[in-house]
Motif scaffolding. Structure first.
Motif, PDB file in Angstrom:
ATOM      1  N   ALA A  61       0.834  -1.194   0.000  1.00 32.11           N
ATOM      2  CA  ALA A  61       0.000   0.000   0.000  1.00 32.11           C
ATOM      3  C   ALA A  61       0.872   1.248   0.000  1.00 32.11           C
ATOM      4  O   ALA A  61       0.597   2.228  -0.693  1.00 32.11           O
ATOM      5  N   PHE A  62       1.961   1.202   0.791  1.00 28.98           N
ATOM      6  CA  PHE A  62       2.904   2.306   0.877  1.00 28.98           C
ATOM      7  C   PHE A  62       4.314   1.771   0.654  1.00 28.98           C
ATOM      8  O   PHE A  62       4.662   0.683   1.142  1.00 28.98           O
ATOM      9  N   THR A  63       5.122   2.525  -0.069  1.00 30.94           N
ATOM     10  CA  THR A  63       6.558   2.275  -0.054  1.00 30.94           C
ATOM     11  C   THR A  63       7.196   3.346   0.818  1.00 30.94           C
ATOM     12  O   THR A  63       6.583   4.385   1.109  1.00 30.94           O
ATOM     13  N   LEU A  64       8.426   3.095   1.241  1.00 29.81           N
ATOM     14  CA  LEU A  64       9.131   4.010   2.136  1.00 29.81           C
ATOM     15  C   LEU A  64      10.401   4.493   1.452  1.00 29.81           C
ATOM     16  O   LEU A  64      11.243   3.683   1.056  1.00 29.81           O
ATOM     17  N   ALA A  65      10.541   5.805   1.302  1.00 28.11           N
ATOM     18  CA  ALA A  65      11.718   6.374   0.643  1.00 28.11           C
ATOM     19  C   ALA A  65      12.025   7.736   1.245  1.00 28.11           C
ATOM     20  O   ALA A  65      11.105   8.495   1.597  1.00 28.11           O
ATOM     21  N   PHE A  66      13.311   8.048   1.349  1.00 31.20           N
ATOM     22  CA  PHE A  66      13.756   9.323   1.906  1.00 31.20           C
ATOM     23  C   PHE A  66      14.709  10.004   0.932  1.00 31.20           C
ATOM     24  O   PHE A  66      15.553   9.358   0.316  1.00 31.20           O
ATOM     25  N   SER A  67      14.572  11.304   0.824  1.00 32.96           N
ATOM     26  CA  SER A  67      15.431  12.078  -0.067  1.00 32.96           C
ATOM     27  C   SER A  67      16.874  12.047   0.416  1.00 32.96           C
ATOM     28  O   SER A  67      17.173  11.660   1.557  1.00 32.96           O
ATOM     29  N   ASN A  68      17.774  12.484  -0.447  1.00 34.22           N
ATOM     30  CA  ASN A  68      19.184  12.536  -0.065  1.00 34.22           C
ATOM     31  C   ASN A  68      19.436  13.537   1.054  1.00 34.22           C
ATOM     32  O   ASN A  68      20.413  13.413   1.787  1.00 34.22           O
ATOM     33  N   ALA A  69      18.549  14.526   1.225  1.00 35.80           N
ATOM     34  CA  ALA A  69      18.706  15.468   2.332  1.00 35.80           C
ATOM     35  C   ALA A  69      18.377  14.798   3.658  1.00 35.80           C
ATOM     36  O   ALA A  69      19.007  15.080   4.684  1.00 35.80           O
ATOM     37  N   ALA A  70      17.389  13.891   3.658  1.00 34.90           N
ATOM     38  CA  ALA A  70      16.985  13.206   4.880  1.00 34.90           C
ATOM     39  C   ALA A  70      17.817  11.960   5.141  1.00 34.90           C
ATOM     40  O   ALA A  70      17.948  11.534   6.294  1.00 34.90           O
ATOM     41  N   THR A  78      25.632  10.610  -2.663  1.00 31.07           N
ATOM     42  CA  THR A  78      24.546  11.533  -2.984  1.00 31.07           C
ATOM     43  C   THR A  78      25.052  12.965  -2.968  1.00 31.07           C
ATOM     44  O   THR A  78      26.083  13.272  -2.359  1.00 31.07           O
ATOM     45  N   HIS A  79      24.313  13.859  -3.613  1.00 27.67           N
ATOM     46  CA  HIS A  79      24.728  15.259  -3.626  1.00 27.67           C
ATOM     47  C   HIS A  79      24.471  15.864  -2.245  1.00 27.67           C
ATOM     48  O   HIS A  79      23.430  15.628  -1.637  1.00 27.67           O
ATOM     49  N   PRO A  80      25.403  16.665  -1.736  1.00 25.78           N
ATOM     50  CA  PRO A  80      25.251  17.191  -0.374  1.00 25.78           C
ATOM     51  C   PRO A  80      24.182  18.266  -0.216  1.00 25.78           C
ATOM     52  O   PRO A  80      23.693  18.496   0.899  1.00 25.78           O
ATOM     53  N   THR A  81      23.796  18.921  -1.298  1.00 27.24           N
ATOM     54  CA  THR A  81      22.852  20.038  -1.166  1.00 27.24           C
ATOM     55  C   THR A  81      21.658  19.951  -2.110  1.00 27.24           C
ATOM     56  O   THR A  81      20.553  20.359  -1.749  1.00 27.24           O
ATOM     57  N   ARG A  82      21.839  19.441  -3.303  1.00 24.35           N
ATOM     58  CA  ARG A  82      20.746  19.419  -4.281  1.00 24.35           C
ATOM     59  C   ARG A  82      19.900  18.157  -4.123  1.00 24.35           C
ATOM     60  O   ARG A  82      20.430  17.054  -4.075  1.00 24.35           O
ATOM     61  N   GLU A  83      18.589  18.351  -4.071  1.00 21.21           N
ATOM     62  CA  GLU A  83      17.683  17.216  -3.947  1.00 21.21           C
ATOM     63  C   GLU A  83      17.103  16.884  -5.319  1.00 21.21           C
ATOM     64  O   GLU A  83      16.933  17.756  -6.173  1.00 21.21           O
ATOM     65  N   TYR A  84      16.750  15.608  -5.525  1.00 22.55           N
ATOM     66  CA  TYR A  84      16.352  15.171  -6.854  1.00 22.55           C
ATOM     67  C   TYR A  84      15.452  13.943  -6.756  1.00 22.55           C
ATOM     68  O   TYR A  84      15.569  13.109  -5.860  1.00 22.55           O
ATOM     69  N   LEU A  85      14.528  13.850  -7.704  1.00 21.80           N
ATOM     70  CA  LEU A  85      13.569  12.752  -7.770  1.00 21.80           C
ATOM     71  C   LEU A  85      14.178  11.594  -8.557  1.00 21.80           C
ATOM     72  O   LEU A  85      14.760  11.794  -9.620  1.00 21.80           O
ATOM     73  N   ALA A 103       5.615   6.916   1.148  1.00 25.24           N
ATOM     74  CA  ALA A 103       5.752   7.540   2.461  1.00 25.24           C
ATOM     75  C   ALA A 103       7.217   7.867   2.712  1.00 25.24           C
ATOM     76  O   ALA A 103       8.111   7.245   2.135  1.00 25.24           O
ATOM     77  N   GLY A 104       7.457   8.836   3.584  1.00 25.64           N
ATOM     78  CA  GLY A 104       8.830   9.220   3.895  1.00 25.64           C
ATOM     79  C   GLY A 104       9.002  10.709   3.752  1.00 25.64           C
ATOM     80  O   GLY A 104       8.098  11.486   4.083  1.00 25.64           O
ATOM     81  N   ALA A 149      10.088  13.299   0.765  1.00 28.71           N
ATOM     82  CA  ALA A 149      10.366  13.412  -0.668  1.00 28.71           C
ATOM     83  C   ALA A 149      11.351  14.533  -0.940  1.00 28.71           C
ATOM     84  O   ALA A 149      11.463  15.492  -0.155  1.00 28.71           O
ATOM     85  N   PRO A 150      12.079  14.459  -2.054  1.00 25.83           N
ATOM     86  CA  PRO A 150      12.999  15.541  -2.408  1.00 25.83           C
ATOM     87  C   PRO A 150      12.263  16.831  -2.714  1.00 25.83           C
ATOM     88  O   PRO A 150      11.200  16.822  -3.348  1.00 25.83           O
ATOM     89  N   LYS A 151      12.816  17.921  -2.262  1.00 23.58           N
ATOM     90  CA  LYS A 151      12.244  19.235  -2.541  1.00 23.58           C
ATOM     91  C   LYS A 151      12.895  19.750  -3.821  1.00 23.58           C
ATOM     92  O   LYS A 151      13.999  20.284  -3.820  1.00 23.58           O
ATOM     93  N   CYS A 152      12.184  19.567  -4.909  1.00 25.55           N
ATOM     94  CA  CYS A 152      12.717  19.957  -6.214  1.00 25.55           C
ATOM     95  C   CYS A 152      11.552  20.164  -7.171  1.00 25.55           C
ATOM     96  O   CYS A 152      10.406  19.818  -6.872  1.00 25.55           O
ATOM     97  N   GLN A 153      11.864  20.716  -8.325  1.00 25.92           N
ATOM     98  CA  GLN A 153      10.825  21.038  -9.302  1.00 25.92           C
ATOM     99  C   GLN A 153      10.139  19.784  -9.820  1.00 25.92           C
ATOM    100  O   GLN A 153       8.927  19.786 -10.077  1.00 25.92           O
ATOM    101  N   ALA A 154      10.873  18.692  -9.969  1.00 26.43           N
ATOM    102  CA  ALA A 154      10.261  17.457 -10.459  1.00 26.43           C
ATOM    103  C   ALA A 154       9.180  16.967  -9.509  1.00 26.43           C
ATOM    104  O   ALA A 154       8.099  16.549  -9.944  1.00 26.43           O
TER     105      ALA A 154
END
Length: 338
Positions: free
Chosen positions: A208-217, A223-230, A245-246, A248-253
């Motif tokens: 029902a849910f998958t669990l994923a965390f952005s590179n910032a979290a 991983t890139h130290p500052t830029r987040e990406y989908l 769930a988790g 998500a990266p804060k980015c335009q995508a």
């Protein structure tokens, strides 16, 4: 129609099955030969210098799928130059490493078109290379590998890298059970990309849910130290109907590609509070959720949409691509409005 080639550079290590299968799909859509290049030995100075010579334009279309910027070098090595094409496009997956744009990409005329997965960096790449650059975000083979299945026996499925608080599968499984959740940890790794991806997608289809965390979290040395990406962790999960769930990266995508209900955002990486709110969300979950996620993924995330952008830029259209876009349109029409 002139001959076409898709070049894919094997980046080595785990986590690239999605991209390798993406390259195979692009080769099929563009009725192209698939050339798999090995970058494990690096690129010699002689080869890279040869790549700076004027291109000997011949007939044909070439698409270079580069996992990282440095892999744009591979197709322009001395060996590949003997097979120069009339039109050469490069598609950089980890385009957030702008400080690693190789010399060959900065050499005017080496590429006719560049595509990058990070919308925020289109102008940066264009300015650095002097080459027309277009946003072409990450996707998934939603049409053939996605799912709208409503039977979801797993409540929460781990997908990839985790912050430390969520990393021990035994601990998370035990604590999830205490919250009344069925948790599934890491999916088995297979060296064969097809087998590996099949296992991952099957797991997402069961959840029902998958669990994923952005590179910032959940940062790591790669991983890139500052830029987040989908990445494919989100697009493949949604293709299979799961809510991600988790954090998500804060980015335009994320903002432009995803939809209401695609994500269930946690306020922190703390385990107990996260499990508690996921349990509450699971209790509210309805069978219509995976149906809608799959329908929206067809509309926004399928790789065939990306291939269409490449075809429009290059003028390289094929009967196969046309037929696949028609098939995709039919699937979207069957799902009704998102």
């Amino acid at each position: 129609m002139s001959p076409a080639t898709v070049y894919y550079t094997d980046n080595g290590g785990r986590g690239w099955a999605t991209v390798e299968l993406q390259a195979a799909l692009m080769a099929r859509l563009f009725e192209a030969s698939l050339v798999r290049l090995d970058a494990s030995g690096g690129y010699s100075k002689a080869a890279l210098t040869a790549g700076l010579f004027p291109r000997r334009r011949r007939s044909g279309f070439a698409l270079v799928i580069a996992p990282a910027p440095a892999h744009l070098n591979a197709v322009l090595s001395l060996h590949a130059l003997r097979r120069a094409h009339e039109y050469v496009a490069g598609w950089v997956v980890d385009s957030f490493w702008t400080e690693r744009i190789p010399r060959i990409a900065r050499h005017r005329g080496a590429f006719d078109q560049l595509f990058v997965t990070d919308a925020e960096l289109v102008d940066t790449w264009s300015a650095a290379t002097g080459t027309p650059t277009t946003w072409l975000p990450f996707g998934s083979d939603v049409l053939d590998r996605g799912s709208a299945a409503t039977h979801r026996p797993v409540d929460l499925q781990r997908i990839g890298r985790m912050p430390m608080s969520w990393d021990d599968d035994r601990t998370v499984t035990s604590r999830a059970e205490a919250h009344g959740l069925r948790y599934a940890g890491r999916t088995p790794f297979a060296a064969d990309p097809e087998q590996n991806q099949r296992g991952l997608l099957q797991a997402a289809t069961q959840a029902a849910f998958t669990l994923a965390f952005s590179n910032a979290a959940a940062p790591a040395e790669y991983t890139h130290p500052t830029r987040e990406y989908l990445t494919g962790r989100w697009t493949d999960s949604l293709a299979c109907g799961a809510v991600v769930a988790g954090i998500a990266p804060k980015c335009q995508a994320t903002r432009e590609l995803l939809w209401d209900g695609a994500l269930f955002e946690l306020e922190s990486v703390e385990l107990e509070s996260g499990l508690a709110v996921i349990k509450a969300a699971r209790d509210r979950w309805e069978p219509a959720v995976p149906v809608r996620n799959h329908a929206m993924a067809l509309q926004r995330l399928d790789w065939r949409h990306r291939a269409k952008v490449i075809a429009e830029a290059s003028g390289h259209w094929t009967p196969t691509l046309g037929a696949e876009l028609t098939r995709l349109d039919a699937a979207i029409a069957e799902t009704g409005p998102g």
